[in-house]
Design a protein around this motif. Structure first.
Motif, PDB file in Angstrom:
ATOM      1  N   GLY A   1       1.000  -1.015   0.202  1.00 44.37           N
ATOM      2  CA  GLY A   1      -0.030  -0.069  -0.144  1.00 44.37           C
ATOM      3  C   GLY A   1       0.655   1.190   0.179  1.00 44.37           C
ATOM      4  N   LEU A   2       0.235   2.955   0.235  1.00 46.09           N
ATOM      5  CA  LEU A   2       0.672   3.903   0.336  1.00 46.09           C
ATOM      6  C   LEU A   2       2.255   3.696   1.064  1.00 46.09           C
ATOM      7  N   LEU A   3       1.812   3.172   2.562  1.00 42.90           N
ATOM      8  CA  LEU A   3       2.098   3.018   3.349  1.00 42.90           C
ATOM      9  C   LEU A   3       2.758   1.745   4.241  1.00 42.90           C
ATOM     10  N   PRO A   4       2.985   0.964   3.668  1.00 36.56           N
ATOM     11  CA  PRO A   4       2.878  -0.414   3.955  1.00 36.56           C
ATOM     12  C   PRO A   4       3.470  -0.500   5.777  1.00 36.56           C
ATOM     13  N   LEU A   5       2.237  -1.624   6.258  1.00 34.02           N
ATOM     14  CA  LEU A   5       2.002  -0.986   8.004  1.00 34.02           C
ATOM     15  C   LEU A   5       2.296  -3.109   8.368  1.00 34.02           C
ATOM     16  N   ARG A   6       2.703  -2.590   9.556  1.00 33.44           N
ATOM     17  CA  ARG A   6       2.114  -4.253  10.073  1.00 33.44           C
ATOM     18  C   ARG A   6       1.554  -3.675  11.689  1.00 33.44           C
ATOM     19  N   TYR A   7       1.019  -4.891  12.028  1.00 34.01           N
ATOM     20  CA  TYR A   7       0.607  -4.496  13.113  1.00 34.01           C
ATOM     21  C   TYR A   7       1.302  -5.714  13.612  1.00 34.01           C
ATOM     22  N   ASP A   8       2.016  -5.534  15.120  1.00 33.43           N
ATOM     23  CA  ASP A   8       2.071  -7.277  15.909  1.00 33.43           C
ATOM     24  C   ASP A   8       1.170  -7.302  17.087  1.00 33.43           C
ATOM     25  N   ALA A   9       0.779  -8.306  16.846  1.00 28.76           N
ATOM     26  CA  ALA A   9      -0.068  -8.591  17.837  1.00 28.76           C
ATOM     27  C   ALA A   9       0.950  -8.858  19.430  1.00 28.76           C
ATOM     28  N   ALA A  10       1.752  -9.376  19.178  1.00 26.49           N
ATOM     29  CA  ALA A  10       1.709  -9.454  20.609  1.00 26.49           C
ATOM     30  C   ALA A  10       2.735  -8.288  21.307  1.00 26.49           C
ATOM     31  N   THR A  11       3.159  -7.399  20.524  1.00 24.79           N
ATOM     32  CA  THR A  11       3.743  -6.160  21.453  1.00 24.79           C
ATOM     33  C   THR A  11       2.829  -5.033  20.927  1.00 24.79           C
ATOM     34  N   GLY A  12       1.815  -5.344  20.795  1.00 28.17           N
ATOM     35  CA  GLY A  12       0.533  -4.258  19.817  1.00 28.17           C
ATOM     36  C   GLY A  12       1.628  -3.324  18.933  1.00 28.17           C
ATOM     37  N   LYS A  13       2.105  -3.171  18.639  1.00 25.35           N
ATOM     38  CA  LYS A  13       3.377  -2.021  17.787  1.00 25.35           C
ATOM     39  C   LYS A  13       2.333  -1.947  17.193  1.00 25.35           C
ATOM     40  N   VAL A  14       2.745  -1.105  16.178  1.00 21.25           N
ATOM     41  CA  VAL A  14       2.616  -0.989  14.404  1.00 21.25           C
ATOM     42  C   VAL A  14       3.494  -0.050  13.890  1.00 21.25           C
ATOM     43  N   PHE A  15       4.250  -0.904  12.672  1.00 28.52           N
ATOM     44  CA  PHE A  15       5.291  -0.440  11.849  1.00 28.52           C
ATOM     45  C   PHE A  15       5.486  -0.233  10.680  1.00 28.52           C
ATOM     46  N   LEU A  16       5.069   1.317  10.334  1.00 35.50           N
ATOM     47  CA  LEU A  16       5.334   1.757   9.023  1.00 35.50           C
ATOM     48  C   LEU A  16       6.135   1.034   8.047  1.00 35.50           C
ATOM     49  N   THR A  17       5.965   1.727   6.773  1.00 32.48           N
ATOM     50  CA  THR A  17       7.126   0.814   6.197  1.00 32.48           C
ATOM     51  C   THR A  17       7.320   2.017   5.413  1.00 32.48           C
ATOM     52  N   VAL A  18       8.291   3.627   4.622  1.00 31.32           N
ATOM     53  CA  VAL A  18       8.344   4.616   4.279  1.00 31.32           C
ATOM     54  C   VAL A  18       9.037   4.488   3.152  1.00 31.32           C
ATOM     55  N   PRO A  19       7.940   4.610   2.088  1.00 28.76           N
ATOM     56  CA  PRO A  19       9.145   3.884   0.758  1.00 28.76           C
ATOM     57  C   PRO A  19       9.570   5.491   0.078  1.00 28.76           C
ATOM     58  N   ARG A  20       9.130   6.543   0.171  1.00 33.51           N
ATOM     59  CA  ARG A  20      10.041   7.318  -0.808  1.00 33.51           C
ATOM     60  C   ARG A  20      10.050   8.804   0.651  1.00 33.51           C
ATOM     61  N   LEU A  21      10.652   8.710   0.810  1.00 35.92           N
ATOM     62  CA  LEU A  21      10.946  10.025   2.187  1.00 35.92           C
ATOM     63  C   LEU A  21      10.752  10.708   1.055  1.00 35.92           C
ATOM     64  N   GLY A  22      10.505  11.463   2.035  1.00 37.18           N
ATOM     65  CA  GLY A  22      10.266  13.540   1.528  1.00 37.18           C
ATOM     66  C   GLY A  22       8.908  13.280   0.329  1.00 37.18           C
ATOM     67  N   GLU A  23       8.531  12.478   0.288  1.00 39.35           N
ATOM     68  CA  GLU A  23       7.220  12.368  -0.601  1.00 39.35           C
ATOM     69  C   GLU A  23       6.471  12.932   0.255  1.00 39.35           C
ATOM     70  N   ARG A  24       5.172  14.211  -0.436  1.00 36.79           N
ATOM     71  CA  ARG A  24       4.490  14.860  -0.061  1.00 36.79           C
ATOM     72  C   ARG A  24       3.022  13.938  -0.083  1.00 36.79           C
ATOM     73  N   LEU A  25       3.066  13.578   1.361  1.00 31.26           N
ATOM     74  CA  LEU A  25       1.124  13.193   0.859  1.00 31.26           C
ATOM     75  C   LEU A  25      -0.045  14.384   2.351  1.00 31.26           C
ATOM     76  N   LEU A  26      -0.890  14.163   1.906  1.00 27.55           N
ATOM     77  CA  LEU A  26      -1.949  14.105   2.902  1.00 27.55           C
ATOM     78  C   LEU A  26      -1.958  14.159   3.919  1.00 27.55           C
ATOM     79  N   TYR A  27      -2.056  13.894   5.185  1.00 28.16           N
ATOM     80  CA  TYR A  27      -2.507  13.366   6.631  1.00 28.16           C
ATOM     81  C   TYR A  27      -4.152  13.767   7.162  1.00 28.16           C
ATOM     82  N   LEU A  28      -4.888  13.240   7.174  1.00 27.75           N
ATOM     83  CA  LEU A  28      -6.669  13.206   7.997  1.00 27.75           C
ATOM     84  C   LEU A  28      -6.631  12.547   9.329  1.00 27.75           C
ATOM     85  N   ASN A  29      -6.833  13.738  10.538  1.00 28.44           N
ATOM     86  CA  ASN A  29      -7.458  13.111  11.248  1.00 28.44           C
ATOM     87  C   ASN A  29      -8.627  13.524  11.915  1.00 28.44           C
ATOM     88  N   THR A  30      -9.726  11.918  12.467  1.00 27.94           N
ATOM     89  CA  THR A  30     -10.842  12.169  12.281  1.00 27.94           C
ATOM     90  C   THR A  30     -11.083  11.369  13.859  1.00 27.94           C
TER      91      THR A  30
END
Length: 817
Positions: free
Chosen positions: A46-75
């Motif tokens: 996906g756009l920012l590939p992610l992995r949720y680690d069920a054992a630790t409850g952590k979420v890891f993002l993969t940033v394919p292209r550093l410096g790429e401008r994205l739109l961030y929304l919070n709801t």
């Protein structure tokens, strides 16, 4: 109700902006040491590939292209369920242009300052703007590893932080000193996904407090700990950027504001562009021939599956009006409402949604949008339709029932309520198409669903109620103007400029006008620019509503309650009857010191200002003052006698009219509240200042002295003996007199009152003090009443007036209809 885009949150400053090109980061933290080696982990695409680690409850993002401008929304995914909190299910927070930047062992989430820019090819000028204002670092992520897919970071801390600032909202509303409890907060993996164009993360945040407010105790099972879900979306910025469309203040649209420091000295650094969706013709040749064509990508909204019938059909029907209106801009099948696909979160940034929102109190419905801050292009919306509104409509309807004609009312309760909800749906969706409130539309033949409508209730030739035309059932002429301005497609900027000018000039030639929120208040000068009114002008509207009100009051009885309802609910239903003329009164009062105006531009035909003729002002003054007479203030004793106190097991939701008499409904207190409202409207400091100013320009204009003289003559000119034989007559005369004196004292002591206003008011207060001194032969009640007034006026002239210690009636608040 309007809510164009996300409210400003602590993560940055103004959003509504355009920015040219990528900006180098300002204030980015310095580089750190090398990243630690971390074992690879499987990641979702996906756009920012992610992995949720069920054992630790952590979420890891993969940033394919550093410096790429994205739109961030919070709801907000879930709400508090209380109007006072201002935190609803589906409520949009911030939206921003962001990028991920690597510095040593960390990646930083940088929010760009899109409110300021220089639209120029001069990189040095662009840099000067960038370095004059700050950017914001929203988050710092520890790098886990680098790989062919990009940089993997641990993003858990950011998504478990209070990005929306729920804490600030609750504390600001004085609902408790809450704090985020990280130990009881977690990532919701079922609503955390990544897609080719967007990545969605859901967090469940727990907030704790040791001093929960009464409001929180009402809405939460344990008010010491409340869980609220926040939703985060990252999505690709629209490409190519939507061209800016020039804003015209007469168009009735929202503007996307930004500072462009490349403007010349003869220009304006603050620039404005239209907020709109992207619509492009699938067949440009046919479109340019004047044929209606389908857009390449239509506007599609998805309706909440939780909205029950008959609301669901009403919301869909009202929303579809916009497909018809968009036809005026050359489009066919440009707007649709569909069911949300199974398994899709309505907060997924790809799905504009219509939400069903519940609270324990009455509150607004809202039509907000998320936009691309660079251009004003709308990318996402969550229309929040309030479930409480129809209960208000039902109260209005029930107040009409006792006065129904022999064959009954023309609409059933459901038909009446759903007619309002169709209009309501069209209104809120209109906001999410970029259209602002237009508060003059009701007097222009209901030219826009973007006005606030009150049901049109008339009397036929036999004096019987007619509600058959309560609400408009389609979009109007000014809606068409706004849609044509925002959504007509043009090939070139030159064609656009000429075409937009023709659209606005055509509208003005047809008499279509636009008045915005900031000029519609009760202190305003434009009678037709008023909320909750119906009619071609406010004098006609006031005469009609006063006549309807008289019929409703004369026939009001227990039929306004349903079988099995506590009769205490008659208080709530009667409030809508007693104040049936309230909004028309506000509009008619605006004739006094009245001035119409338009949002004029040089080179156009818009008339800037026009003081209303003195004859109209005097006619309005007489009509408004007639509402202060005992006949119009009186609530018959038979009505008061049928309203008991709220029974055990119920609460104050049954009542709207406050009573200082405890278990008894107090008609005198209600009359005092209405009288004070009328007087305060006439004596508003801004209105008084206009009267002085306009009279100074032309002595034939209505003066403040004339207004106060007429007010005093209405309330003090008839002796007590003239109303002695009328039910409540003497007491109603006294409350009108008391309201007049308090209104004058308040105006005289108001720091906003001009010297000319204060001089005139003090002259009349001195005359009233002498008048109140004449009490020989009056009743004990009248003598005491006049003595109290005399003392209050003396205290004012002695500099000892304390408005809080003067007797004040409680205002009667009506929920929005």
């Amino acid at each position: 109700m309007k809510a164009l885009a996300a409210r400003s949150r602590p993560v940055g400053i103004a959003l509504f902006a355009f920015i040219a090109g990528a900006c180098a980061p300002a204030g980015v933290p310095p580089a750190e040491g090398p990243a630690p080696a971390v074992a690879p982990a499987a990641a979702e695409g996906g756009l920012l590939p992610l992995r949720y680690d069920a054992a630790t409850g952590k979420v890891f993002l993969t940033v394919p292209r550093l410096g790429e401008r994205l739109l961030y929304l919070n709801t907000l995914a879930t709400g508090v369920g209380a109007t006072a909190a201002g935190l609803d299910r589906g409520q949009l927070g911030d939206n921003a242009v962001v990028r991920f930047e690597r510095r040593g062992a960390r990646v930083y989430l940088i929010r760009e300052n899109t409110a300021v820019l220089a639209r120029t090819d001069n990189p040095a000028l662009q840099r000067s703007v960038e370095e004059s204002f700050p950017s914001s670092v929203l988050a710092s992520f520890v790098v886990q590893r680098d790989g062919p897919g990009g940089t993997v970071v641990d993003a858990t801390d950011f998504f478990l932080s209070d990005v929306y600032d729920v804490i600030g909202s609750l504390r600001g509303a004085r609902l408790g000193s809450v704090r985020l409890d990280r130990e009881r907060s977690f990532i919701d993996s079922t609503n955390t996904r990544s897609f080719p164009e967007n990545t969605e993360i859901r967090s469940v945040l727990t907030f704790s407090t040791d001093d929960p407010s009464f409001v929180l105790r009402q809405v939460a099972p344990d008010a010491r700990t409340i869980a609220i879900e926040q939703h985060h979306s990252f999505l690709r910025l629209p490409a190519p950027p939507l061209p800016l469309r020039p804003f015209d203040p007469r168009s009735g649209l929202f503007s996307n504001d930004f500072f462009d420091f490349a403007q010349p000295f003869s220009g304006d650094y603050r620039q404005r562009a239209v907020v709109r969706w992207r619509l492009e013709p699938s067949d440009t040749a046919a479109y340019l021939r004047g044929e209606k064509v389908e857009p390449v990508k239509p506007i599609v909204y998805y309706i909440d599956a939780g909205i029950p019938e008959p609301y669901r059909s009403a919301f869909i029907d009202g929303g579809r009006w916009w497909n018809e209106v968009l036809g005026a801009a050359g489009w066919r099948n440009a707007f649709r409402i569909e069911s949300l696909p199974a398994g899709v979160s309505p907060l997924d940034a790809r799905y504009p949604a219509i939400y069903w929102v519940h609270r324990m109190q009455r509150g607004p419905s809202v039509g907000p949008s998320m936009i691309d801050p660079r251009t004003g292009e709308i990318v996402k919306t969550v229309v929040r339709m309030d479930s409480y509104r129809s209960l208000v409509d039902h109260d209005i309807y029930m107040g009409l029932l006792p006065a129904a004609p022999p064959g009954g009312l023309q609409l059933t309760a459901e038909q009446f309520a759903m007619a309002r909800r169709r209009q309501h749906s069209a209104h809120e969706i209109g906001h999410t198409l970029g259209i602002a409130h237009n508060y003059i539309a009701a007097t222009q033949g209901r030219s826009s669903v973007m006005d606030y409508p009150y049901p049109l209730i008339t009397l036929d030739a036999q004096g019987r109620l007619d509600i058959s035309d309560a609400y408009r059932n389609s979009g109007g002429a000014h809606d068409t103007l706004a849609i044509r301005y925002a959504y007509t497609w043009f090939r070139t900027p030159a064609e656009e400029a000429a075409g937009l000018s023709r659209i606005v000039r055509d509208a003005e030639a047809r008499g279509l006008r636009f008045i915005a929120d900031q000029h519609v208040g009760a202190a305003g000068s434009f009678p037709s620019a008023s909320q909750w009114i119906e009619g071609s002008d406010m004098l006609t509207a006031l005469r009609r509503t006063m006549a309807v009100r008289r019929v409703l009051m004369d026939r009001f009885d227990e039929r306004a309650a349903q079988p099995g309802e506590p009769l205490a609910v008659l208080n709530r239903r009667f409030a809508h009857v007693y104040l049936h003329h309230r909004y028309a009164l506000v509009g008619a009062t605006k004739y006094v010191g009245g001035m119409e105006f338009g949002y004029a531009l040089r080179g156009e035909q818009t008339e800037p200002t026009r003081i209303l003729p003195a004859a109209e002002q005097r006619a309005a003054l007489r009509l408004v003052l007639s509402a202060l007479t005992p006949r119009e203030l009186r609530i018959p004793g038979r009505i008061a006698a049928m309203i008991p106190p709220v029974p055990a097991g119920y609460d104050s939701d049954l009542t709207l009219i406050p009573t200082p008499a405890g278990t008894a409904f107090d008609p005198i207190a209600a009359a005092h509240s209405l009288a004070q409202e009328i007087v305060n409207g006439l004596l508003h400091p801004q209105r008084a200042a206009r009267l002085v100013s306009f009279h100074a320009r032309d002595a034939s204009n209505l003066s403040l002295d004339e207004v106060i003289t007429a007010l005093i003559e209405t309330t003090w000119g008839t002796s007590t003996s003239d109303v002695a034989g009328e039910e409540q007559g003497p007491e109603l005369r006294r409350v009108a007199q008391r309201a007049t004196v308090d209104g004058l004292l308040d105006l005289a002591g108001n720091s906003a009152a001009t010297a000319g206003v204060r001089a005139t008011v003090e002259h009349h207060l001195a005359l009233l003090a002498r008048r109140a001194n004449l009490s020989e032969g009056l009743s004990a009640a009248d003598q005491g009443h006049r003595a109290a007034i005399r003392r209050d006026i003396e205290r004012y002239f002695d500099g000892r007036d304390d408005p809080a210690k003067r007797p004040r009636p409680a205002p009667i608040g009506l929920p929005w209809p």
